[in-house]
Design a protein around this motif. Structure first.
Motif, mmCIF file in Angstrom:
data_model
loop_
_atom_site.group_PDB
_atom_site.id
_atom_site.type_symbol
_atom_site.label_atom_id
_atom_site.label_comp_id
_atom_site.label_asym_id
_atom_site.label_seq_id
_atom_site.Cartn_x
_atom_site.Cartn_y
_atom_site.Cartn_z
ATOM 1 N N GLY A 403 2.602 -32.589 -9.795
ATOM 2 C CA GLY A 403 3.809 -32.904 -10.542
ATOM 3 C C GLY A 403 4.273 -31.743 -11.405
ATOM 4 N N PRO A 404 5.355 -31.932 -12.147
ATOM 5 C CA PRO A 404 5.870 -30.877 -13.019
ATOM 6 C C PRO A 404 4.819 -30.346 -13.988
ATOM 7 C CG PRO A 404 7.503 -32.594 -12.772
ATOM 8 C CD PRO A 404 6.256 -33.094 -12.105
ATOM 9 N N HIS A 405 4.850 -29.036 -14.182
ATOM 10 C CA HIS A 405 3.984 -28.279 -15.103
ATOM 11 C C HIS A 405 2.559 -28.084 -14.594
ATOM 12 C CE1 HIS A 405 7.180 -28.600 -18.064
ATOM 13 N NE2 HIS A 405 7.156 -29.918 -17.938
ATOM 14 N N ALA A 406 2.150 -28.803 -13.554
ATOM 15 C CA ALA A 406 0.756 -28.740 -13.118
ATOM 16 C C ALA A 406 0.388 -27.394 -12.512
ATOM 17 C CB ALA A 406 0.471 -29.859 -12.107
ATOM 18 N N THR A 407 1.312 -26.756 -11.806
ATOM 19 C CA THR A 407 0.994 -25.489 -11.150
ATOM 20 C C THR A 407 0.905 -24.348 -12.154
ATOM 21 O OG1 THR A 407 1.994 -26.201 -9.064
ATOM 22 C CG2 THR A 407 1.763 -23.826 -9.414
ATOM 23 N N THR A 408 1.878 -24.233 -13.040
ATOM 24 C CA THR A 408 1.844 -23.134 -14.011
ATOM 25 C C THR A 408 0.723 -23.314 -15.025
ATOM 26 O OG1 THR A 408 3.569 -24.316 -15.245
ATOM 27 C CG2 THR A 408 4.267 -22.493 -13.827
ATOM 28 N N ARG A 409 0.377 -24.549 -15.327
ATOM 29 C CA ARG A 409 -0.652 -24.798 -16.334
ATOM 30 C C ARG A 409 -2.063 -24.670 -15.761
ATOM 31 N NH1 ARG A 409 -3.868 -24.490 -19.343
ATOM 32 N NH2 ARG A 409 -4.413 -25.676 -21.225
ATOM 33 N N TYR A 410 -2.259 -25.164 -14.533
ATOM 34 C CA TYR A 410 -3.620 -25.263 -14.010
ATOM 35 C C TYR A 410 -3.845 -24.575 -12.662
ATOM 36 C CZ TYR A 410 -3.744 -28.986 -17.519
ATOM 37 O OH TYR A 410 -3.659 -29.705 -18.687
ATOM 38 N N GLY A 411 -2.798 -24.013 -12.078
ATOM 39 C CA GLY A 411 -2.900 -23.486 -10.720
ATOM 40 C C GLY A 411 -3.942 -22.394 -10.535
ATOM 41 N N LYS A 412 -4.188 -21.590 -11.564
ATOM 42 C CA LYS A 412 -5.154 -20.501 -11.425
ATOM 43 C C LYS A 412 -6.534 -21.007 -11.029
ATOM 44 C CE LYS A 412 -3.007 -17.198 -14.624
ATOM 45 N NZ LYS A 412 -3.185 -16.427 -15.886
ATOM 46 N N ALA A 413 -6.844 -22.238 -11.398
ATOM 47 C CA ALA A 413 -8.157 -22.797 -11.106
ATOM 48 C C ALA A 413 -8.338 -23.139 -9.630
ATOM 49 C CB ALA A 413 -8.398 -24.048 -11.956
ATOM 50 N N LEU A 414 -7.278 -23.044 -8.838
ATOM 51 C CA LEU A 414 -7.407 -23.290 -7.399
ATOM 52 C C LEU A 414 -8.481 -22.408 -6.777
ATOM 53 C CD1 LEU A 414 -3.834 -23.620 -5.839
ATOM 54 C CD2 LEU A 414 -5.707 -25.248 -5.619
ATOM 55 N N THR A 415 -8.492 -21.137 -7.139
ATOM 56 C CA THR A 415 -9.378 -20.177 -6.475
ATOM 57 C C THR A 415 -10.333 -19.461 -7.409
ATOM 58 O OG1 THR A 415 -7.662 -18.475 -6.651
ATOM 59 C CG2 THR A 415 -7.722 -19.755 -4.619
ATOM 60 N N GLU A 416 -10.168 -19.600 -8.718
ATOM 61 C CA GLU A 416 -11.006 -18.864 -9.660
ATOM 62 C C GLU A 416 -12.430 -19.416 -9.644
ATOM 63 O OE1 GLU A 416 -10.348 -18.854 -14.167
ATOM 64 O OE2 GLU A 416 -9.222 -17.120 -13.409
ATOM 65 N N PRO A 417 -13.427 -18.605 -9.262
ATOM 66 C CA PRO A 417 -14.793 -19.126 -9.153
ATOM 67 C C PRO A 417 -15.305 -19.652 -10.490
ATOM 68 C CG PRO A 417 -14.603 -16.982 -8.088
ATOM 69 C CD PRO A 417 -13.334 -17.181 -8.867
ATOM 70 N N HIS A 418 -16.195 -20.606 -10.404
ATOM 71 C CA HIS A 418 -16.909 -21.131 -11.581
ATOM 72 C C HIS A 418 -18.351 -20.635 -11.473
ATOM 73 C CE1 HIS A 418 -18.286 -23.662 -14.772
ATOM 74 N NE2 HIS A 418 -18.957 -24.488 -13.994
ATOM 75 N N GLY A 419 -18.568 -19.440 -11.982
ATOM 76 C CA GLY A 419 -19.886 -18.839 -11.842
ATOM 77 C C GLY A 419 -20.214 -18.608 -10.379
ATOM 78 N N ARG A 420 -21.262 -19.243 -9.894
ATOM 79 C CA ARG A 420 -21.698 -19.098 -8.507
ATOM 80 C C ARG A 420 -21.043 -20.116 -7.570
ATOM 81 N NH1 ARG A 420 -26.514 -16.235 -7.392
ATOM 82 N NH2 ARG A 420 -27.262 -15.052 -9.195
ATOM 83 N N VAL A 421 -20.135 -20.901 -8.100
ATOM 84 C CA VAL A 421 -19.400 -21.881 -7.299
ATOM 85 C C VAL A 421 -18.046 -21.299 -6.923
ATOM 86 C CG1 VAL A 421 -18.397 -24.186 -7.234
ATOM 87 C CG2 VAL A 421 -20.576 -23.803 -8.418
ATOM 88 N N HIS A 422 -17.782 -21.214 -5.625
ATOM 89 C CA HIS A 422 -16.499 -20.706 -5.127
ATOM 90 C C HIS A 422 -15.754 -21.841 -4.433
ATOM 91 C CE1 HIS A 422 -17.228 -16.229 -5.577
ATOM 92 N NE2 HIS A 422 -18.386 -16.766 -5.921
ATOM 93 N N TRP A 423 -14.426 -21.731 -4.442
ATOM 94 C CA TRP A 423 -13.574 -22.790 -3.915
ATOM 95 C C TRP A 423 -12.929 -22.353 -2.598
ATOM 96 C CZ3 TRP A 423 -14.878 -26.553 -7.039
ATOM 97 C CH2 TRP A 423 -15.110 -26.287 -8.385
ATOM 98 N N ALA A 424 -12.868 -23.262 -1.649
ATOM 99 C CA ALA A 424 -12.121 -23.035 -0.407
ATOM 100 C C ALA A 424 -11.285 -24.289 -0.167
ATOM 101 C CB ALA A 424 -13.069 -22.721 0.744
ATOM 102 N N GLY A 425 -10.907 -24.556 1.049
ATOM 103 C CA GLY A 425 -9.995 -25.658 1.339
ATOM 104 C C GLY A 425 -8.599 -25.117 1.561
ATOM 105 N N THR A 426 -7.808 -25.848 2.311
ATOM 106 C CA THR A 426 -6.488 -25.357 2.709
ATOM 107 C C THR A 426 -5.573 -25.095 1.520
ATOM 108 O OG1 THR A 426 -4.603 -25.771 4.191
ATOM 109 C CG2 THR A 426 -5.545 -27.688 3.044
ATOM 110 N N GLU A 427 -5.753 -25.820 0.407
ATOM 111 C CA GLU A 427 -4.906 -25.611 -0.767
ATOM 112 C C GLU A 427 -5.055 -24.204 -1.336
ATOM 113 O OE1 GLU A 427 -5.507 -29.734 0.010
ATOM 114 O OE2 GLU A 427 -7.034 -28.248 -0.522
ATOM 115 N N THR A 428 -6.201 -23.568 -1.100
ATOM 116 C CA THR A 428 -6.490 -22.251 -1.671
ATOM 117 C C THR A 428 -6.017 -21.112 -0.789
ATOM 118 O OG1 THR A 428 -8.676 -21.946 -0.634
ATOM 119 C CG2 THR A 428 -8.587 -23.279 -2.641
ATOM 120 N N ALA A 429 -5.399 -21.407 0.341
ATOM 121 C CA ALA A 429 -5.204 -20.393 1.382
ATOM 122 C C ALA A 429 -4.124 -19.370 1.078
ATOM 123 C CB ALA A 429 -4.892 -21.070 2.719
#
Length: 464
Positions: A403-429
């Motif tokens: 929804g509105p504001h969600a991408t600019t506020r939280y979008g960076k977390a799509l791909t930013e690793p959390h320590g040794r945890v990395h993210w994949a999935g089609t949303e991160t492509a």
């Protein structure tokens, strides 16, 4: 399923543990295994494939989820080719049907030929969308010039501000429900523009010939995932939902109901909303938690209606229809051959579909097909449907409806690793986000990043 294991009590140590056995997770595993790395893929469902799932109607295998590929989707095509899966063209010969504002008509091409005023308005809206899409950064849409302004509006509010005609609004609503599983008012304009840019543009996203809907896989898309999983063998564990991921300076521990897996790194391929089902220690940063809260999955349902033969072809119809009334809003011909059986795939609005019993759902769909294709549609030989929003594990689809504001506020977390945890999935492509092609690319790219982080001595030893 041969080649993968059901959950059982165990403690395992591997180089990389992968959460999710969709195309991203399986592609990451395939790449890591090819370099000699030890891998474990854990999947909460009792099947592989993620948002790809096969079904059968009148003896025909059909795609209950992800279906089409474009000529430019080379990553998923290459993967399918390696495991012996083949494509067939989406049938699109003849005239399409449009049911709009209570009136039925037929047309040719991608855009319905409605009134001259609507055609002009559709062209105006498409030009406006293309202008906004051009500068979008698909890898970091929040860094696009004017991102805050674009993200503050819903797609529906933008249509209002552009004074879209009711008929134009109705057609755009159909696009929104197919692509994001929600009406235009529920999804951010920036999110919409990012997906359109990632899909190669609005024309490419909607077109059959040369576009995203050109081909289907004869064996179904889930069959590709099954064959990849068979090659990976007992590295894939089904019915193994991940409850907790803990990490320290030496590695990660993934806890499931049946045991723990220790690894140097983890790749989590779950959609943003579904990341919230896992407890992380240390906890996810606020931005990553916000992503899970504000990127909910859309909802979309499908129904397949089979007949002795594709009778609509005799009447010069393609089997593609668009309608703004009732539970069905778009149909396609997925018949295996001209001689039959004839199979119509329909997209259904879950808000006026999922809550009914199977018999009622069938009757609702058939009634609409009679309106679209005539009395011969009244007597199907088989019926099948699937409600993605009602799945017991990781429900929803096809994509997040941010929804509105969600991408600019939280979008960076799509791909930013959390320590040794990395993210994949089609949303991160980035490019091809939201497609099977994007999922394969995301899995491969994340695997490559992990390979650069694994200890060199171990990596060299594994490759000998």
């Amino acid at each position: 399923m041969s080649g993968s294991r059901k959950s059982h009590s165990s403690e395992t140590t591997v180089d990389v543990v992968i959460v999710g056995a969709g195309f991203a997770g399986l592609s990451a595993a395939e790449r890591l295994v090819s370099t000699g790395r030890s891998v474990m893929v854990v999947e909460g469902r009792d099947r592989v494939g993620g948002r790809s799932r096969s079904g059968e109607v009148a003896g025909v295998q059909v795609d209950l989820g992800a279906t089409w590929v474009a000529p430019r989707h080379t990553a998923i095509r290459d993967l399918a080719s390696r495991v012996g899966c083949t494509t067939t063209g989406q049938f699109a010969q003849g005239r399409n049907v449009l049911w709009l504002a209570g009136r039925r008509r037929t047309y040719s091409g991608t855009i319905p030929k409605v009134s001259p005023a609507t055609l002009l308005d559709m062209a105006r809206m498409q030009t406006a969308v293309n202008k906004l899409v051009a500068p979008i950064d698909v890898n970091a849409p929040w860094e696009t010039p004017g991102a805050d302004r674009l993200d503050a509006l819903s797609f529906g509010e933008w249509l209002d501000r552009k004074n879209a005609l009711p008929s134009t609004r109705a057609l755009m609503t159909i696009v929104s429900k197919v692509q994001w599983g929600c009406p235009p008012g529920d999804v951010s304009l920036l999110h919409v523009l990012r997906y359109i840019r990632a899909a190669g543009g609005l024309d490419h996203m909607l077109d059959v010939e040369g576009g995203a809907n050109q081909d289907r896989f004869v064996e179904t898309t889930q069959e590709i995932a099954k064959r990849v999983a068979e090659r990976l063998g007992d590295r894939v564990r089904l019915d193994t939902a991940v409850r907790r991921v803990t990490q320290d300076g030496d590695g990660v521990t993934v806890s499931t109901d049946s045991g723990e897996i220790r690894a140097g790194y983890a790749i989590v391929t779950a959609a943003p909303e579904h990341r919230a089902a896992i407890a992380f220690e240390p906890a996810l940063p606020e931005q990553a938690e916000g992503l899970a809260r504000t990127w909910p999955m859309g909802a979309l349902s499908k129904a397949f209606v089979a007949y002795e033969k594709p009778f609509w072809r005799v009447e010069g119809l393609s089997g593609e229809a668009v309608t703004d009334t009732g539970t069905v809003f778009i149909t396609f011909d997925v018949s295996p051959a001209p001689g039959g059986p004839g199979v119509l795939m329909t997209f259904c609005d879950p808000r006026v579909f999922d809550g009914f019993d199977p018999r009622t759902r069938r009757d609702m769909v058939v009634r609409q097909l009679v309106d679209l294709y005539g009395p011969q549609a009244r007597t199907p030989i088989d019926y099948l449907d699937h409600c993605w929003g009602s799945e017991p594990f990781a429900p929803g689809g096809p994509h997040p409806a941010a929804g509105p504001h969600a991408t600019t506020r939280y979008g960076k977390a799509l791909t930013e690793p959390h320590g040794r945890v990395h993210w994949a999935g089609t949303e991160t492509a980035g490019e091809w986000a939201g497609t099977m092609n994007g999922a394969v690319l995301a899995g491969q790219r994340t695997a490559e990043r992990i390979l650069t982080l694994l200890p060199r001595a171990v990596r060299e030893g594994a490759s000998r």
